[in-house]
Write an enzyme that holds these catalytic residues in place. Structure first.
Site, short mmCIF file in Angstrom:
data_model
loop_
_atom_site.label_atom_id
_atom_site.label_comp_id
_atom_site.label_asym_id
_atom_site.label_seq_id
_atom_site.Cartn_x
_atom_site.Cartn_y
_atom_site.Cartn_z
N VAL A 203 0.84 -1.20 0.00
CA VAL A 203 0.00 0.00 0.00
C VAL A 203 0.88 1.24 0.00
O VAL A 203 1.91 1.28 0.66
CB VAL A 203 -0.91 0.01 1.26
CG1 VAL A 203 -1.74 1.28 1.32
CG2 VAL A 203 -1.83 -1.20 1.29
N LYS A 204 0.45 2.23 -0.76
CA LYS A 204 1.13 3.55 -0.73
C LYS A 204 0.20 4.56 -0.10
O LYS A 204 -0.97 4.66 -0.47
CB LYS A 204 1.49 3.98 -2.15
CG LYS A 204 1.92 5.45 -2.24
CD LYS A 204 2.64 5.76 -3.52
CE LYS A 204 1.75 5.94 -4.71
NZ LYS A 204 2.47 6.49 -5.87
#
Ligand code: 5RP
Length: 256
Positions: A170-171
């Protein structure tokens, strides 16, 4: 996780450190010719210093040397421009195309708490279903609308949802109490850099994020809009992979 996903992830996350420096140059997919990316030739000297390049298929096909050793994480969502409703994204690039382009991962944005949250989250689920069929890791990007608070509660919510739906990493954005975001998310979290800020601040943010448990960065503007982009990506690398302090990294940035 099967061999294909693990093998591709090892092209993004350096197996020696377990961390990554991704260079984000996808901004044109909704912003057009962004400052620093107007001429993509400016990006070429930075590519060897990145573990992975986060890029659209259009730029990849037209501007990036296919002989590069840097892995590719392909942005596969889009639709609206900065002139439209930004949350109205769909999947724009097929899994077949990602495989043809030898991508090591695919990425798309979700818009939690925004007008199209349900559709973008459902799209993430569909992308994961398809990606897993081919051993392709999925990066979910927690896009933050103008009115949303960038705090640990909101970003923690968005990251956890992305992981629950099946994203492999995840960013998100850095925030106070960032360790809470990381602790609540069962997959690796990398930070975007956000708007250009002074280099000292961007390096401090990187150090703080890594100390709080981030698995690296997917950074764009704070690298390619710097007055010394090569120095800046080297400095970020030193923090992410060598545990350098922001102060030590600043000296690397200053070298020409
Ligand atoms: C845009 C993106 C960008 O890749 C992301 O924001 C990273 O770039 P920056 O460090 O410039 O914020 O996902 O939606």
């Amino acid at each position: 996780m099967d061999f294909g996903i693990k093998n591709r992830l090892s092209r993004i996350f350096n197996p020696k450190t377990g961390k990554t420096v991704m260079l984000a140059v996808d901004h044109g997919y909704f912003q057009g010719p962004t400052t620093g990316l107007r001429d993509m030739k400016n990006v070429i000297p930075l590519v060897p210093y990145a573990d992975s390049l986060f890029v659209t298929r259009g730029v990849l096909r037209n501007c990036i040397d296919p002989k590069t050793d840097t892995s590719i994480c392909l942005r596969v969502s889009g639709g609206p421009s900065i002139l439209g409703e930004l949350t109205n994204e769909d999947i724009t690039t097929s899994m077949e195309e990602a495989i043809r382009l030898n991508a090591s991962g695919v990425g798309m944005s979700i818009f939690v708490g925004a007008p199209n949250e349900d559709r973008t989250i459902a799209n993430l689920g569909r992308l994961v279903n398809e990606a897993e069929r081919y051993g392709m890791p999925v990066l979910a990007i927690t896009a933050v609308g103008k009115d949303m608070a960038r705090d640990a509660r909101y970003l923690g919510l968005a990251c956890r949802i992305a992981a629950e739906i099946g994203a492999h990493f995840v960013k998100t954005y850095y925030c106070d109490d960032f360790h809470k975001v990381v602790e609540g998310c069962p997959v690796p979290v990398v930070i975007a850099g956000g708007k250009k800020i002074p280099e000292t601040d961007a390096l401090q943010m990187t150090e703080d994020a890594i100390k709080a448990g981030a698995s690296g960065v997917d950074m764009g503007r704070n690298i390619f809009q710097s007055d010394n982009p090569v120095g800046m990506i080297k400095a970020v690398r030193a923090i992410v992979h060598k545990g350098a302090s922001a102060k030590e990294a600043l000296e690397i940035y200053k070298k020409r």
